[in-house]
Design an enzyme around this catalytic site. Structure first.
Site, short mmCIF file in Angstrom:
data_model
loop_
_atom_site.label_atom_id
_atom_site.label_comp_id
_atom_site.label_asym_id
_atom_site.label_seq_id
_atom_site.Cartn_x
_atom_site.Cartn_y
_atom_site.Cartn_z
N LYS A 146 0.83 -1.22 0.00
CA LYS A 146 0.00 0.00 0.00
C LYS A 146 0.86 1.26 0.00
CE LYS A 146 -2.35 -1.37 3.69
NZ LYS A 146 -1.77 -2.73 3.83
N THR A 147 1.89 1.30 0.82
CA THR A 147 2.77 2.46 0.83
C THR A 147 3.51 2.58 -0.49
OG1 THR A 147 3.08 2.33 3.22
CG2 THR A 147 4.75 3.53 1.99
N ASP B 168 -1.72 6.72 6.22
CA ASP B 168 -1.69 5.30 6.59
C ASP B 168 -2.59 5.06 7.80
OD1 ASP B 168 -0.94 2.69 6.40
OD2 ASP B 168 1.02 2.95 7.35
N THR C 88 -5.83 -1.41 7.05
CA THR C 88 -5.87 -2.87 7.18
C THR C 88 -7.25 -3.34 7.61
OG1 THR C 88 -5.06 -2.64 9.46
CG2 THR C 88 -3.41 -3.02 7.74
N ARG D 234 6.73 -8.41 2.03
CA ARG D 234 7.62 -7.95 3.11
C ARG D 234 8.25 -9.13 3.83
NH1 ARG D 234 4.69 -4.20 6.74
NH2 ARG D 234 5.45 -2.58 5.34
#
Length: 356
Positions: free
Chosen positions: A76-77, A121, A170, A229
């Site tokens: 997302k970032t 965020d 999220t 990640r």
């Protein structure tokens, strides 16, 4: 290589945790793709977002507000930064928990440049007053700043330059409908397939100057829980093992040996995950058993079991949540190499007294 670096999340204690620690953030900054062409996975999201951005550029306008939802570590970032790069605009990064008052948000909005991208965020954790101010800012590019208190308070309208808000969450279900409806484009980030994670790992290995073969990448990808990640974090740990214990080349055997040292098994389960399954199978015959009882048996807090271990176990089909409590599936017995008890030999319901 696609993942997020949440701005306020504490360092993860688990190698397979999806939250970013400081090392993750430093490495991700170097490895993060710069445009949609480099971004791996999320095919539908990329295609749709590409259309939105191309159309905005053709009109000479700012892009619509964008809402990205999905589990941590899926990109997302990264996508927010790509949106800014594709639009040739600067980006401002903040988070919902950092905006506790409407004044905090007003200060950020009033300093934006025309066309700038504001990445927010964990937007669902923003305070309600700031949230209500954001409604008008998104729709009319204007905010009302309240000066004074009580009957003498005055609302001063403040015009804002057109900007693009990229919200990430999220937990999309926690966003109020008035806020969710103001986003012109919404996208849900899915977990990655192993083949996509292999591409992520090969790209990362190339940028980190790590030699890895196809089987080695496949071994790491299979233990990465569908999350880029985690794949990159496992790659770094396997790289360390290969440099110290071998010739620096990552093969399937080296990857498997390294991840055995770090207690990450073939399905991506770590010590906590296996502890929950072993307690459920060996102590309670596969359940049903209440969550509080299971947490005591594992030696962890109830919230840790429910929020950290259970989501992945449920997604993998190893554990089921039922009205009577937690129940192991046949796949859980098979994964741990245990034989399930005969029908009726377990699950007498006594554990239900402790709550599900």
């Amino acid at each position: 290589m696609n993942w997020d670096d949440s701005t306020d999340t504490p360092a993860p204690e688990r190698l397979v945790g999806a939250s970013a620690d400081r090392e993750d953030q430093a490495v991700e900054a170097a490895l993060r793709p710069k445009d949609l062409g480099e971004f791996i996975g999320q095919e539908k999201v990329r295609e749709q977002l590409d259309l939105v951005l191309r159309a905005a550029r053709a009109r000479g306008a700012t892009a619509d507000h964008v809402l990205l939802s999905g589990a941590p570590g899926l990109g997302k970032t990264t996508l927010s930064m790509i949106i800014a790069a594709e639009m040739g605009a600067p980006i401002r990064i903040t988070s919902g928990p950092a905006i506790q008052h409407a004044g905090d948000l007003a200060a950020i909005l009033s300093s934006l440049q025309e066309g700038e991208v504001l990445f927010l965020d964990e937007i669902h954790r923003m305070s309600r007053p700031a949230e209500e101010m954001l409604y008008m800012a998104m729709e009319d590019f204007r905010v009302d700043v309240i000066v004074g208190k009580g009957p003498g308070a005055t609302a001063i309208p403040l015009e804002l330059p057109p900007f693009t808000l990229v919200g990430a969450t999220t937990r999309a279900g926690l966003l109020p409908p008035p806020l969710r409806d103001r986003f012109g484009f919404t996208a849900h980030m899915e977990f990655y397939e192993p083949a996509e994670l292999e591409r992520v790992i090969h790209r990362s290995a190339n940028l980190l100057d790590v030699e890895i073969d196809t089987d080695g990448a496949a071994e790491i990808a299979g233990r990465s829980r569908g999350t880029p990640r985690i794949a990159n974090r496992l790659l770094r740990r396997v790289r360390d093992y290969a440099q110290v214990k071998a010739d620096g080349i990552i093969t399937r055997e080296i990857a498997a040996a390294a991840l055995q040292v770090y207690e990450v098994d073939a399905r991506g389960l770590d010590r906590l995950d296996r502890g929950v399954l072993e307690a459920l199978l060996k102590l309670f015959g596969g359940g049903p058993v209440g969550l509080s009882t299971l947490a005591v048996a594992v030696g962890e807090e109830r919230e840790t079991v429910e929020e950290v271990a259970e989501p992945f176990l449920v997604r993998e089909g190893l554990l089921a949540r039922t009205p009577r409590g937690r129940v192991a599936t046949p796949a859980a017995w098979a994964h741990l190499g245990l034989t399930p008890p005969r029908s009726g030999a377990a699950g007498n319901g006594q554990q239900d007294l402790f709550g599900a």
